[in-house]
Enzyme design. Structure first.
Site, short mmCIF file in Angstrom:
data_model
loop_
_atom_site.label_atom_id
_atom_site.label_comp_id
_atom_site.label_asym_id
_atom_site.label_seq_id
_atom_site.Cartn_x
_atom_site.Cartn_y
_atom_site.Cartn_z
N HIS A 374 0.79 -1.29 0.11
CA HIS A 374 0.09 0.01 0.04
C HIS A 374 0.86 1.37 -0.05
O HIS A 374 0.33 2.46 0.06
CB HIS A 374 -0.94 -0.06 1.33
CG HIS A 374 -1.79 -0.95 1.15
ND1 HIS A 374 -2.94 -0.74 0.74
CD2 HIS A 374 -2.05 -2.21 1.77
CE1 HIS A 374 -4.04 -1.76 0.65
NE2 HIS A 374 -3.07 -2.67 1.29
N LYS A 565 -8.79 14.05 4.45
CA LYS A 565 -7.94 12.92 4.31
C LYS A 565 -6.93 13.10 5.69
O LYS A 565 -6.82 14.16 6.23
CB LYS A 565 -7.02 12.59 3.08
CG LYS A 565 -6.61 14.06 2.68
CD LYS A 565 -5.70 13.89 1.37
CE LYS A 565 -6.64 13.94 0.09
NZ LYS A 565 -6.49 12.78 -0.63
N ARG A 566 -6.11 11.97 5.71
CA ARG A 566 -4.92 12.20 6.99
C ARG A 566 -4.21 13.54 6.48
O ARG A 566 -3.72 13.64 5.46
CB ARG A 566 -4.17 10.85 7.06
CG ARG A 566 -4.95 9.96 7.84
CD ARG A 566 -5.15 10.11 9.25
NE ARG A 566 -3.98 10.32 9.93
CZ ARG A 566 -3.70 9.37 10.92
NH1 ARG A 566 -4.57 8.36 11.32
NH2 ARG A 566 -2.60 9.48 11.74
N LYS A 571 0.49 14.67 0.99
CA LYS A 571 -0.70 15.11 0.58
C LYS A 571 -1.16 16.47 0.31
O LYS A 571 -2.06 16.97 -0.29
CB LYS A 571 -1.72 14.54 1.70
CG LYS A 571 -1.80 12.85 1.67
CD LYS A 571 -2.70 12.44 2.75
CE LYS A 571 -2.56 10.92 3.11
NZ LYS A 571 -3.45 10.05 2.22
N THR A 673 -8.51 6.61 -1.89
CA THR A 673 -10.07 6.00 -2.07
C THR A 673 -11.08 7.23 -1.95
O THR A 673 -12.05 6.99 -2.24
CB THR A 673 -10.17 4.90 -1.09
OG1 THR A 673 -9.55 5.34 0.27
CG2 THR A 673 -9.42 3.48 -1.62
N LYS A 677 -14.68 8.24 -3.43
CA LYS A 677 -16.18 8.61 -2.81
C LYS A 677 -16.31 9.96 -3.37
O LYS A 677 -17.74 10.26 -3.66
CB LYS A 677 -15.74 8.49 -1.44
CG LYS A 677 -15.24 7.10 -0.96
CD LYS A 677 -14.81 7.30 0.45
CE LYS A 677 -14.06 5.99 0.73
NZ LYS A 677 -13.14 6.06 2.00
C1 Z16 Z 1 -2.53 3.48 4.84
O1 Z16 Z 1 -3.84 3.90 5.22
C2 Z16 Z 1 -2.19 3.53 3.29
C3 Z16 Z 1 -0.99 3.04 2.91
C4 Z16 Z 1 -0.02 2.58 4.26
O2 Z16 Z 1 1.10 1.97 3.73
C5 Z16 Z 1 -0.54 2.45 5.50
C6 Z16 Z 1 -1.61 2.75 5.74
CL1 Z16 Z 1 -2.44 2.90 7.47
C7 Z16 Z 1 -3.17 3.76 2.35
C8 Z16 Z 1 -2.30 4.57 1.26
O3 Z16 Z 1 -1.87 5.89 1.60
C9 Z16 Z 1 -3.51 5.03 0.19
O4 Z16 Z 1 -2.91 5.59 -0.92
C10 Z16 Z 1 -4.35 3.86 -0.31
O5 Z16 Z 1 -5.39 4.24 -0.92
C11 Z16 Z 1 -4.58 3.14 0.90
O6 Z16 Z 1 -3.74 2.55 1.92
C12 Z16 Z 1 -5.58 1.81 0.53
O7 Z16 Z 1 -4.95 1.08 -0.34
#
Ligand code: Z16
Length: 839
Positions: A374, A565-566, A571, A673, A677
């Site tokens: 991810h 978002k976070r 970002k 994601t 949305k």
């Molecule tokens: C996270 O929320 C994501 C990546 C990661 O290594 C750790 C956490 Cl907690 C996120 C990505 O930043 C985001 O781009 C992606 O859409 C999401 O994971 C689901 O794949």
């Protein structure tokens, strides 16, 4: 009571039984019954929360026989099951989602209203399980929803944190973290299963021995044992009987350990041991991308993975299947490297406990596991110091050495005399202090490796996992993320759902590609007008909420420009702020300037230890303080920071957006994601060529997407040439003015020191290239402002965005996982006649 006798009792249940009936009369009776017998209350003294509990138990009852039948069917039919291992889940409130999925929203609403109550205020009572940080945890929840809806046998395993992600308050413009006591008032959705407790070992040492066959074996003598207690939550599918299980593990001290200490007279010591064990699942680590190499975090990971794998092996053997066919009946998805220790743990269980030979165990392991990556951020790739790892998991360290040795032998044959290659692929990072590379363990132990968006997968193959790609190109696939249209459309946007369904029917709810049928309607002026009316009403809802909670009056005709978002430097919330300040400066210089009114809305949490992210929050709120109250601005710009961005709050935000901010530095956001949305709810996107933005833009077509910024390749080149952010600052007066205004103390009551770290970071290093993308962003935002003036064309574009977003359903993503990685098929769940109830 023989089983036959019990079946007889079941058979005598009436169709309109109070635990299954779906008519509003039956539901009303059941709610009153649960209020009395579960909450122990009568209406005169019942609180709204009591009513929430009564309704929740009533709905849970309706899920239970579907759930039991699902488990029963999977047990009897020898089906292959998907096991999703995730350290995080963000399911959001369960009640409303279950009403939607069961198709009983109206009946429950009527039942509740007949009792003189209002369903919305009952729904608002639910405390959401905040068992995740952001995208990764929410993705796991969307996938659980799609798995159930597609009738794929699945179990989601995770951790039952006692305290989830902190609640965020804003005080004097700063983030303040409050502990999330989500279990305080009880949780009606979980069922503890103490009879399925398992033991997890920690620490100690290993010793060799020879078994009855004369084979060399190893046993692990632990220093400590912790019990894992499973808590099960039913996950409903949309209008199907399939109800999956989310099984979360809680750590407890084993009784026997307490007694040992008690017997030698150390009562307090025994209680201490109990406290230490139970600390394990006490709290979620609140970091999104960068990980913290804390021992407790590794303990959490190993704890839930060991519990889950032991549980799977037990289920497998209970079904009467031989251990050798484990991988034919289960496929285990690793959600990032957090559960990657599972590779070594399954090997330990198979070799040490079930006495398989190494090679057989390895074949099973490799075929059982698959790994989703991810992130590309180097600071987010998990590695564990070897000594920490070895003292906690001595046997796993030996197993990892063995896996590594056999793996590197294979590599050596392929790359004769290339020691660099060996060093790069090794599961152990050498140098100063040795570390275990969890991503490498996940790659070696899996039959499939996937990224979460097309660009992300390509960058994985060229970058962090390049050597693995060269070795095993066939293992790599892309599966672009998706989100569930049940929660992210039907549940959060009833107005738009109704309008769309009136025109194209409701098949889109499970086949989102059917949104295509909206394309021709984009040309229909009357439909556009209705669409606009819906959007306006939804924006008014959010404005009312903000008025009530923050006392801020918003103009629902302004552009609702939202970034939720976070908070993270990559970002680039602060790039958004630079645009706000630029607009502010323009109006200050020319008070008669015709700018379309905008409302900038931000939401997001900063990791408690991430100082720069917290300072970005302070910057947003400080700029808001000045801009919102400056009479020269004539309310043309408003800046709102919505506190405590979580699933519940996000549900008010996505539907109300005109503009979705997806402005990460290209190459940094794996997928995103939220972008999906927003777009699904009819926002237009301003974004970079990053993550899934690229595919969203392709799907909605370039004309319907506001693109800006450098590409990921540009960014690499820029840095290779020696990026000097000061050059942009020195040559761009508007940029210089915006940054200088921050530095001057203008937004901080003259305190120049406050934002100095942020200004310095931008001028000296700017690792996320804000300054390089600034002008392109501003130009693009000017186009947005222009485009919004033509409401009719804007609406047409919004409709086209929705019409073409079908691909970003999590149903599509799950179908791809099923076909390409999991090799699993749907299994329908049939209810016995006595269990079926008609509305
Ligand atoms: C996270 O929320 C994501 C990546 C990661 O290594 C750790 C956490 Cl907690 C996120 C990505 O930043 C985001 O781009 C992606 O859409 C999401 O994971 C689901 O794949």
């Amino acid at each position: 009571l023989s089983p036959e006798h019990i079946t007889e009792i079941y058979d005598s249940f009436h169709i309109e039984d109070d635990r299954t009936g779906l008519s509003s009369e039956t539901l009303q009776r059941a709610i009153a019954d649960n209020l009395y017998y579960i909450q122990g209350k009568f209406p005169e003294i019942a609180t709204l929360y009591d009513y929430y509990m009564a309704v929740a138990y009533t709905v849970r009852d309706r899920l239970l026989h579907r759930w039991i039948n699902t488990v029963k069917t999977y047990r009897e039919q020898d089906v292959k099951v998907v096991c999703y291992l995730s350290a995080e889940y963000l399911p959001g409130p369960h009640l409303e989602n279950n009403l939607v999925n069961l198709g009983i929203y109206d009946q429950v609403q009527q039942a509740v209203e007949s009792s003189g109550l209002d369903l919305r205020s009952i729904l608002a009572q639910e405390e959401e399980p905040g068992l995740g940080n952001g995208g990764l945890g929410r993705l796991a929840a969307c996938y659980m929803d799609s798995l159930a809806t597609l009738e794929i046998p699945a179990i989601g395993y995770g951790i039952r944190y006692e305290y989830g992600i902190f609640d965020q308050e804003i005080r004097e413009g700063w983030q303040v973290e409050i502990t999330d006591k989500w279990l305080r008032l009880g949780n009606p959705w979980e069922i503890p299963r103490p009879e399925n407790a398992v033991e997890v070992k920690f620490g100690g040492y290993t010793e060799p021995y020879t078994d009855d066959q004369g084979d060399y074996r190893v046993r692990w003598i632990p220093h400590q044992v912790v019990n894992g207690i499973p808590y099960d939550t039913p996950i409903s599918g949309y209008r199907v009987n399939t109800t999956s299980t989310m099984r979360l593990w809680k750590a407890e001290a084993p009784e026997s350990f307490d007694f040992q200490a008690f017997n030698v007279g150390d009562y307090y010591g025994a209680v201490d041991a109990k406290i230490i064990s139970e600390n394990l699942t006490k709290v979620l680590y609140p970091n999104d991308e960068p990980i913290q190499g804390k021992q407790l975090r590794l303990e959490q990971q190993y704890f839930f993975v060991s519990c889950s794998l032991q549980n799977l092996l037990k289920i497998h053997l209970l079904r009467g299947d031989p251990i050798e066919t484990f991988h034919e009946k289960f496929v285990i998805q690793l959600n990032d490297t957090h559960p990657a220790i599972g590779v070594a743990e399954l090997m330990r269980l198979l070799v040490d406990e079930y006495l398989l030979h190494w090679q057989k165990a390895w074949d099973i392991t490799q075929q059982a596991f698959a790994y989703t990556n991810h992130t590309l951020l180097p600071e987010a790739l998990e590695t564990w110091p070897l000594n920490l790892f070895g003292s906690l998991l001595p046997r796993h360290l030996e197993i990892i050495y063995e896996i590594n040795q056999r793996f590197l032998d294979q590599v050596r044959l392929k790359y004769l005399g290339n020691p660099d290659k060996l060093a790069r692929l090794s599961l152990i990072e050498e140098g100063g202090s040795k570390r275990i590379r969890m991503a490498h363990l996940a790659c070696v132990g899996s039959h499939a490796i996937n990224g979460v968006a097309a660009l992300h997968t390509e960058l994985l193959k060229e970058g962090v996992l390049k050597d693995f790609y060269d070795l095993w190109p066939h293992k790599f696939t892309n599966i672009t993320n998706g989100v569930t249209p049940r929660r992210w459309m039907v549940l959060i946007n009833p107005r738009l759902t109704q309008l769309i369904t009136r025109e194209i029917g409701e098949t889109w709810i499970t086949q989102l590609e059917d949104f295509k049928r909206l394309e021709s309607l984009a040309e229909d002026p009357a439909f556009r007008q209705e669409w606009r009316r819906v959007k306006r009403a939804v924006k008014q809802d959010l404005a009312d909420y903000i008025q009530a909670h923050q006392g801020l009056t918003l103009n629902p005709d302004s552009i609702f420009d939202i970034q939720a978002k976070r908070i993270h430097e990559y970002k680039r919330q602060h790039l958004n702020v630079l645009h706000i300040i630029t607009l502010y400066n323009r109006i200050k210089h020319n008070p008669r300037l015709a700018v379309p009114p905008r409302t900038f809305i931000f939401g997001g949490k900063a990791a408690p230890g991430y100082q720069m992210a917290k300072l970005i929050i302070k910057l947003i709120t400080s700029v808001g303080e000045v801009v919102n109250h400056d009479p020269d601005i004539c309310d043309l710009i408003k800046v709102v920071f919505l506190p405590d961005f979580n699933v519940t709050n996000s549900q008010r935000i996505y539907p109300a957006a005109d503009l979705s901010e997806q402005i990460s530095t290209a190459g940094k956001e794996a997928s995103g994601t939220g972008n999906m949305k927003f777009s699904m709810n009819g926002a237009l996107t301003i974004g970079t060529l990053d993550g899934a933005n690229i595919e969203i833009r392709e799907a909605v077509e370039a004309d319907n997407f506001f693109l800006f910024g450098h590409t990921s390749e540009d960014i690499v080149d820029l840095k290779a040439q020696g990026y000097v952010p000061k050059t942009f600052y020195n040559t761009n007066p508007a940029l210089k003015e915006a940054i200088d205004l921050i530095a001057s103390g203008y937004f901080s009551h003259g305190n120049r020191a406050l934002f100095q770290p942020l200004v310095d970071q931008l001028l000296q290093a700017d690792p996320y290239c804000l300054l390089a993308d600034y002008q392109s962003y501003i130009d693009c935002q000017d186009q947005v402002g222009q485009a919004f003036q033509d409401q009719d064309t804007w609406t047409k574009t919004a409709i086209l965005n929705v019409a073409r977003i079908g691909r970003f359903s999590s149903d599509r993503a799950i179908r791809e996982y099923c076909r390409e990685i999991w090799w699993v098929n749907p299994v329908s769940i049939h209810l016995e006649e006595y269990q079926q109830a008609k509305a």
